[in-house]
Design a protein around this motif. Structure first.
Motif, PDB file in Angstrom:
ATOM      1  N   THR A  98      22.521  -7.137   9.166  1.00  0.00           N
ATOM      2  CA  THR A  98      22.375  -6.083  10.156  1.00  0.00           C
ATOM      3  C   THR A  98      21.374  -5.055   9.660  1.00  0.00           C
ATOM      4  O   THR A  98      21.384  -4.681   8.485  1.00  0.00           O
ATOM      5  CB  THR A  98      23.723  -5.377  10.415  1.00  0.00           C
ATOM      6  OG1 THR A  98      24.652  -6.315  10.964  1.00  0.00           O
ATOM      7  CG2 THR A  98      23.555  -4.218  11.380  1.00  0.00           C
TER       8      THR A  98
ATOM      9  N   CYS B 232      23.596  -0.689   5.103  1.00  0.00           N
ATOM     10  CA  CYS B 232      22.636  -1.563   5.775  1.00  0.00           C
ATOM     11  C   CYS B 232      21.224  -0.995   5.607  1.00  0.00           C
ATOM     12  O   CYS B 232      21.057   0.223   5.455  1.00  0.00           O
ATOM     13  CB  CYS B 232      22.924  -1.656   7.279  1.00  0.00           C
ATOM     14  SG  CYS B 232      24.412  -2.541   7.706  1.00  0.00           S
TER      15      CYS B 232
ATOM     16  N   ALA C  21      16.022  -9.433  10.687  1.00  0.00           N
ATOM     17  CA  ALA C  21      17.485  -9.345  10.601  1.00  0.00           C
ATOM     18  C   ALA C  21      18.071 -10.056  11.806  1.00  0.00           C
ATOM     19  O   ALA C  21      17.431 -10.159  12.860  1.00  0.00           O
ATOM     20  CB  ALA C  21      17.952  -7.896  10.558  1.00  0.00           C
ATOM     21  N   ASP C  22      19.283 -10.566  11.647  1.00  0.00           N
ATOM     22  CA  ASP C  22      19.933 -11.257  12.756  1.00  0.00           C
ATOM     23  C   ASP C  22      20.456 -10.284  13.804  1.00  0.00           C
ATOM     24  O   ASP C  22      20.460 -10.565  14.992  1.00  0.00           O
ATOM     25  CB  ASP C  22      21.104 -12.097  12.233  1.00  0.00           C
ATOM     26  CG  ASP C  22      20.666 -13.141  11.218  1.00  0.00           C
ATOM     27  OD1 ASP C  22      19.567 -13.697  11.409  1.00  0.00           O
ATOM     28  OD2 ASP C  22      21.408 -13.371  10.256  1.00  0.00           O
ATOM     29  N   ARG C  23      20.919  -9.126  13.321  1.00  0.00           N
ATOM     30  CA  ARG C  23      21.577  -8.149  14.198  1.00  0.00           C
ATOM     31  C   ARG C  23      20.893  -6.799  14.053  1.00  0.00           C
ATOM     32  O   ARG C  23      20.686  -6.307  12.948  1.00  0.00           O
ATOM     33  CB  ARG C  23      23.049  -8.037  13.817  1.00  0.00           C
ATOM     34  CG  ARG C  23      23.902  -7.068  14.636  1.00  0.00           C
ATOM     35  CD  ARG C  23      25.319  -7.124  14.094  1.00  0.00           C
ATOM     36  NE  ARG C  23      26.276  -6.335  14.827  1.00  0.00           N
ATOM     37  CZ  ARG C  23      26.994  -5.340  14.295  1.00  0.00           C
ATOM     38  NH1 ARG C  23      26.832  -5.016  13.020  1.00  0.00           N
ATOM     39  NH2 ARG C  23      27.880  -4.683  15.017  1.00  0.00           N
TER      40      ARG C  23
ATOM     41  N   VAL D 244      21.008  -2.740  15.196  1.00  0.00           N
ATOM     42  CA  VAL D 244      21.764  -1.636  15.777  1.00  0.00           C
ATOM     43  C   VAL D 244      20.764  -0.517  16.054  1.00  0.00           C
ATOM     44  O   VAL D 244      20.270   0.129  15.131  1.00  0.00           O
ATOM     45  CB  VAL D 244      22.881  -1.148  14.844  1.00  0.00           C
ATOM     46  CG1 VAL D 244      23.596   0.057  15.456  1.00  0.00           C
ATOM     47  CG2 VAL D 244      23.883  -2.268  14.565  1.00  0.00           C
TER      48      VAL D 244
ATOM     49  N   ALA E 119      15.657 -10.958  16.991  1.00  0.00           N
ATOM     50  CA  ALA E 119      17.038 -10.505  16.759  1.00  0.00           C
ATOM     51  C   ALA E 119      17.990 -11.284  17.654  1.00  0.00           C
ATOM     52  O   ALA E 119      17.766 -11.419  18.855  1.00  0.00           O
ATOM     53  CB  ALA E 119      17.157  -9.011  17.045  1.00  0.00           C
TER      54      ALA E 119
ATOM     55  N   GLU F 241      21.218 -10.464  18.104  1.00  0.00           N
ATOM     56  CA  GLU F 241      22.084  -9.508  18.791  1.00  0.00           C
ATOM     57  C   GLU F 241      21.476  -8.119  18.669  1.00  0.00           C
ATOM     58  O   GLU F 241      21.059  -7.703  17.587  1.00  0.00           O
ATOM     59  CB  GLU F 241      23.490  -9.498  18.186  1.00  0.00           C
ATOM     60  CG  GLU F 241      24.440  -8.541  18.908  1.00  0.00           C
ATOM     61  CD  GLU F 241      25.802  -8.430  18.238  1.00  0.00           C
ATOM     62  OE1 GLU F 241      26.726  -7.874  18.866  1.00  0.00           O
ATOM     63  OE2 GLU F 241      25.944  -8.878  17.078  1.00  0.00           O
TER      64      GLU F 241
ATOM     65  N   SER G 296      31.770  -1.590  12.031  1.00  0.00           N
ATOM     66  CA  SER G 296      32.234  -2.447  10.939  1.00  0.00           C
ATOM     67  C   SER G 296      33.512  -3.176  11.288  1.00  0.00           C
ATOM     68  O   SER G 296      33.958  -4.056  10.538  1.00  0.00           O
ATOM     69  CB  SER G 296      32.457  -1.605   9.684  1.00  0.00           C
ATOM     70  OG  SER G 296      33.445  -0.618   9.890  1.00  0.00           O
TER      71      SER G 296
END
Length: 287
Positions: free
Chosen positions: A2, A23, A47-49, A51, A77, A79, A285
């Motif tokens: 993340t 992160c 990154a995969d995720r 925010v 990404a 997500e 989290s």
């Protein structure tokens, strides 16, 4: 993995959240083309995720968020979680007159197109969360408003400026650990005119904390503070989740006799005294 992606209006909060979650902060570039159009990019994002943390405090901030969401999908990404510390247009949750838009619905629909999940902090009207697809999650930041309050409040009264904010005042009182709860009665006479009816609380010689979700122009709260001083209050502290403080709101409150104004970092500025990063981290989290 993340990564936290910051909107230009939420850089301090994004850094605090990255620290809470351990992160990385993604590199973000904000720019304008020669014709004035915005550019928001995430060079080298890996990154995969993602925010995205972006308070939509202006028209430009809304557009910047949409561009960041699109850039993240373009960068691969899997997500994109969008965090709205402060959601602009959230107070316009219905059409006030025939032919007007439901502005919160319009912006929610736009933001939803690029988000897999949306969190918004203490919205003025929780019903606006239903305009998102999927429904946005509410993060209650009221408990952190107790953090900057002095430890030596004298027989405190936690006062809401209207009945709708009583829950915020109760949460701040409960987190602080002691005090009485009361509220003013507020009657809106027109779009910019409000009548404040004093509460029954005995405030003479006592410290008062006026708690609300947002301070916009400061007019309602300054009227409430003036009433309190007429009743020989000791000290008055103003606290809110979203210190919008438009125009001369800060000086207006100071002139009315407010000892200090405490807000969170949902809107970063001179009143920021507490961070919502820990409560956001709890929600993020828990996945």
């Amino acid at each position: 993995m993340t990564a936290i992606v910051s909107g230009s209006a939420s850089q301090a909060l994004s850094a605090a959240l990255a620290s809470e979650l351990d992160c990385p902060l993604a590199a973000v570039e904000y720019d304008r083309f020669p014709d004035g159009e915005l550019l928001a990019a995430v060079p080298g994002f890996d990154a995969d995720r993602a925010v995205v943390v972006a308070s939509t405090t202006s028209h430009a901030a809304h557009l910047e968020l949409l561009l960041l969401q699109d850039a993240l999908h373009e960068a691969g990404a899997e997500e994109v979680v969008t965090v709205l510390p402060y959601m602009g247009y959230a107070r316009q949750d219905r059409a006030f007159e025939s032919g007007q838009p439901i502005s919160s619905r319009a912006v929610a629909r736009a933001i939803s197109t690029g988000a897999d999940r949306v969190l918004t902090v203490s919205p003025h009207e929780e019903g606006v969360c239903e305009f998102f697809e999927p429904t946005a999650e509410v993060v209650d930041a009221a408990p952190v408003l107790a953090d900057p309050l002095p430890d030596d409040l004298a027989d405190p009264v936690f006062l809401a400026p209207d009945e709708g904010a009583v829950g915020i005042a109760e949460t701040v009182r409960d987190t602080y650990g002691s005090g009485e709860i009361d509220h003013f009665d507020k009657h809106r006479l027109s779009g910019d005119s409000v009548e404040i009816t004093p509460s029954d609380a005995d405030v003479a010689g006592r410290d008062v904390v006026v708690a609300d979700d947002i301070i916009a122009t400061g007019s309602t709260m300054s009227e409430a503070v003036e009433v309190l001083h007429d009743r020989e209050v000791a000290r008055v502290f103003a606290t809110c989740v979203h210190p919008l403080l438009a125009g001369n709101a800060y000086t207006k409150l100071a002139a009315s006799g407010v000892e200090a104004i405490y807000g969170t970092d949902t809107i970063e500025g001179p009143a920021t005294a507490a961070s919502v990063a820990p409560v956001l981290a709890e929600h993020l989290s828990a996945d």
